[in-house]
Scaffold this active site. Sequence first.
Site, short mmCIF file in Angstrom:
data_model
loop_
_atom_site.label_atom_id
_atom_site.label_comp_id
_atom_site.label_asym_id
_atom_site.label_seq_id
_atom_site.Cartn_x
_atom_site.Cartn_y
_atom_site.Cartn_z
CB SER A 101 7.14 0.08 -9.05
OG SER A 101 6.78 1.14 -8.22
CE1 TYR B 105 -4.44 -1.00 -10.03
CE2 TYR B 105 -4.68 -0.23 -7.78
CZ TYR B 105 -4.84 -1.23 -8.72
OH TYR B 105 -5.39 -2.41 -8.34
CB SER B 106 -0.33 6.70 -9.99
OG SER B 106 -0.38 6.05 -8.75
CB SER C 148 0.53 10.55 0.85
OG SER C 148 -0.70 11.19 1.11
CD GLU D 256 0.09 -0.71 -3.11
OE1 GLU D 256 1.20 -0.20 -3.21
OE2 GLU D 256 -0.93 -0.21 -3.61
CD GLU E 229 0.74 14.55 3.88
OE1 GLU E 229 0.88 13.64 3.05
OE2 GLU E 229 1.70 15.10 4.45
CD GLN F 191 -0.53 -0.86 -7.75
OE1 GLN F 191 0.59 -0.57 -7.31
NE2 GLN F 191 -1.59 -0.88 -7.00
C1 FAD Z 1 7.99 4.31 -4.26
C2 FAD Z 1 6.71 4.51 -5.01
C3 FAD Z 1 6.23 3.50 -5.81
C4 FAD Z 1 5.05 3.68 -6.53
N1 FAD Z 1 4.64 2.68 -7.36
C5 FAD Z 1 3.48 2.83 -8.06
C6 FAD Z 1 3.07 1.81 -8.97
O1 FAD Z 1 3.73 0.80 -9.16
N2 FAD Z 1 1.91 2.00 -9.64
C7 FAD Z 1 1.13 3.10 -9.45
O2 FAD Z 1 0.07 3.17 -10.05
N3 FAD Z 1 1.52 4.11 -8.62
C8 FAD Z 1 2.69 3.98 -7.93
N4 FAD Z 1 3.11 5.00 -7.09
C9 FAD Z 1 2.36 6.25 -7.05
C10 FAD Z 1 1.64 6.48 -5.74
O3 FAD Z 1 0.53 5.64 -5.61
C11 FAD Z 1 1.26 7.97 -5.71
O4 FAD Z 1 2.46 8.72 -5.70
C12 FAD Z 1 0.44 8.32 -4.49
O5 FAD Z 1 -0.82 7.76 -4.59
C13 FAD Z 1 0.32 9.86 -4.30
O6 FAD Z 1 -0.16 10.44 -5.45
P1 FAD Z 1 0.58 11.67 -6.16
O7 FAD Z 1 2.03 11.33 -6.29
O8 FAD Z 1 -0.17 12.00 -7.40
O9 FAD Z 1 0.48 12.85 -5.13
P2 FAD Z 1 -0.79 13.79 -4.88
O10 FAD Z 1 -2.00 12.94 -4.71
O11 FAD Z 1 -0.80 14.85 -5.92
O12 FAD Z 1 -0.42 14.41 -3.48
C14 FAD Z 1 0.46 15.54 -3.33
C15 FAD Z 1 0.48 15.95 -1.88
O13 FAD Z 1 -0.82 16.36 -1.44
C16 FAD Z 1 -1.25 15.58 -0.33
N5 FAD Z 1 -2.69 15.30 -0.44
C17 FAD Z 1 -3.34 14.83 -1.53
N6 FAD Z 1 -4.66 14.68 -1.26
C18 FAD Z 1 -4.85 15.08 0.02
C19 FAD Z 1 -5.99 15.15 0.88
N7 FAD Z 1 -7.19 14.78 0.45
N8 FAD Z 1 -5.81 15.60 2.15
C20 FAD Z 1 -4.57 15.96 2.60
N9 FAD Z 1 -3.46 15.92 1.83
C21 FAD Z 1 -3.58 15.47 0.56
C22 FAD Z 1 -0.46 14.28 -0.42
O14 FAD Z 1 -0.34 13.66 0.84
C23 FAD Z 1 0.88 14.78 -0.95
O15 FAD Z 1 1.67 15.28 0.08
C24 FAD Z 1 4.31 4.87 -6.39
C25 FAD Z 1 4.80 5.90 -5.57
C26 FAD Z 1 6.00 5.73 -4.91
C27 FAD Z 1 6.52 6.85 -4.06
#
Ligand code: FAD
Length: 405
Positions: free
Chosen positions: A154, A121-122, A377, A237, A379, A119
């Site tokens: 992943s 996306y991120s 997440s 998901e 939050e 996937q």
């Molecule tokens: C095990 C695992 C598998 C994954 N697999 C994939 C995959 O296959 N494909 C893919 O595309 N992505 C994948 N991801 C990525 C995942 O979707 C992102 O990590 C997730 O969306 C959070 O984005 P970020 O890591 O950029 O954190 P950020 O968005 O930068 O967040 C950082 C912190 O700020 C907080 N935060 C952010 N925005 C807000 C808000 N508006 N209000 C309050 N708090 C906030 C968050 O809760 C977090 O604590 C995976 C992640 C994990 C952990």
Amino acid sequence: MDLNYTPEDVAYRKQVRAWLEENLPREEVRTLDDRRRWHRKLYEAGYLGMGWPKEVGGAGARPMEQAIVADEMARVNAPAPTNGLGLGIVGPTIVVHGTDAQKQRYLKKILTAEELWCQLYSEPNAGSDLAALKTSAVDAGDHFVVNGQKIWTSSGAVADWGLLLARTDTKVAKHKGISCFLMNMRQPGVDVRPLKQITGSSEFCEVFMTNARVEKADQIGKLGEGWAIAQTTLGYERGGRALARVTSYQSQHHRLVAAARRLKRHGKALIDDPLVRQKLGRIWADLEVERYGALRTLTMLERGEHPGAGGSLTKLSYSELEKRFMDLAMEILGPYGQLTDGAPEEFRLEIDTAVGDRGTWAYAYLWSRAGTIYAGSSEIQKNVIGERILGLPKETRADRPGAAR
Ligand SMILES: Cc1cc2nc3c(=O)[nH]c(=O)nc-3n(C[C@H](O)[C@H](O)[C@H](O)COP(=O)(O)OP(=O)(O)OC[C@H]3O[C@@H](n4cnc5c(N)ncnc54)[C@H](O)[C@@H]3O)c2cc1C
């Protein structure tokens, strides 16, 4: 909410249990080939893509039947099939939004694990705020040219195909300029670099796309509809394996209680310490709450209702509970949580890590953080619950982390 299983469900569970007794791999499922073989067996038995329509190779099964299979697999600690993202996210997206030609071309090979998926996306600056993504897909006549970077992909290292979100229009509101594509990962413009995680394994990757090619026939939905399509994908998901999850946590809990009986501190078994008992009891009670929550979701699904924002409640509660549970496990086990071969059974945690290694309690502890991040997440789930269930005012830009106050 109905807490009883119908006679048909009881009979179905017996049938699944008997099949698992007969077919569960006797040897360790370690390599990708082992996992593909097990996957194929599950598919042939009709236990994969269960909810997909029969016309596309699924089983057209009821949510309860799907939950029973997942639950029975958890009960015997069966290895997971491979292609989790293909089965759980990509396939359902193609079933709902794909053309007939796309369904013909891709679905069967997802079910048989002939083609593995990831996937895309991120991005480094687009996770929770996914609509900020910058990877671009530019129309070049019969195909799109893709440039940009994805992260946390992943299974990226083994994937043949990726479900991609990319920006096709920079002039409209950010969530309206995103489109969804199926991208071949095995092409020169796609560079996949594994990331080492805290657990020691590397199932995540960074994916760099430099003039990568996506065929026009591989666009999902209309241009600019990618955001709406991603919402269904993320919905998948957040749904799911709730009952099976409780079953596996409860069997892990039994092991932890057994370990607390065996371990001694100051000459006394840990299980006789009132504080340890209280903490173990608390987690068990929380798990029971999870079970009822799972049954409630299942009842809704059986009635053809969608849990909607309620999915956020399930996601938030199970992922936070997993963290509390693993914190307690580490508190009780200490260094015993790192034991592997040769250790008494209760000191090992034969969880299926889906990466060819059966894991330890310490591994599970490190991994438990992941659930509170992926698929939205904690939050973000709290925001959804606050706004859509409790009717609280919508979050504004100034409320976001890092915003200038
Ligand atoms: C095990 C695992 C598998 C994954 N697999 C994939 C995959 O296959 N494909 C893919 O595309 N992505 C994948 N991801 C990525 C995942 O979707 C992102 O990590 C997730 O969306 C959070 O984005 P970020 O890591 O950029 O954190 P950020 O968005 O930068 O967040 C950082 C912190 O700020 C907080 N935060 C952010 N925005 C807000 C808000 N508006 N209000 C309050 N708090 C906030 C968050 O809760 C977090 O604590 C995976 C992640 C994990 C952990």
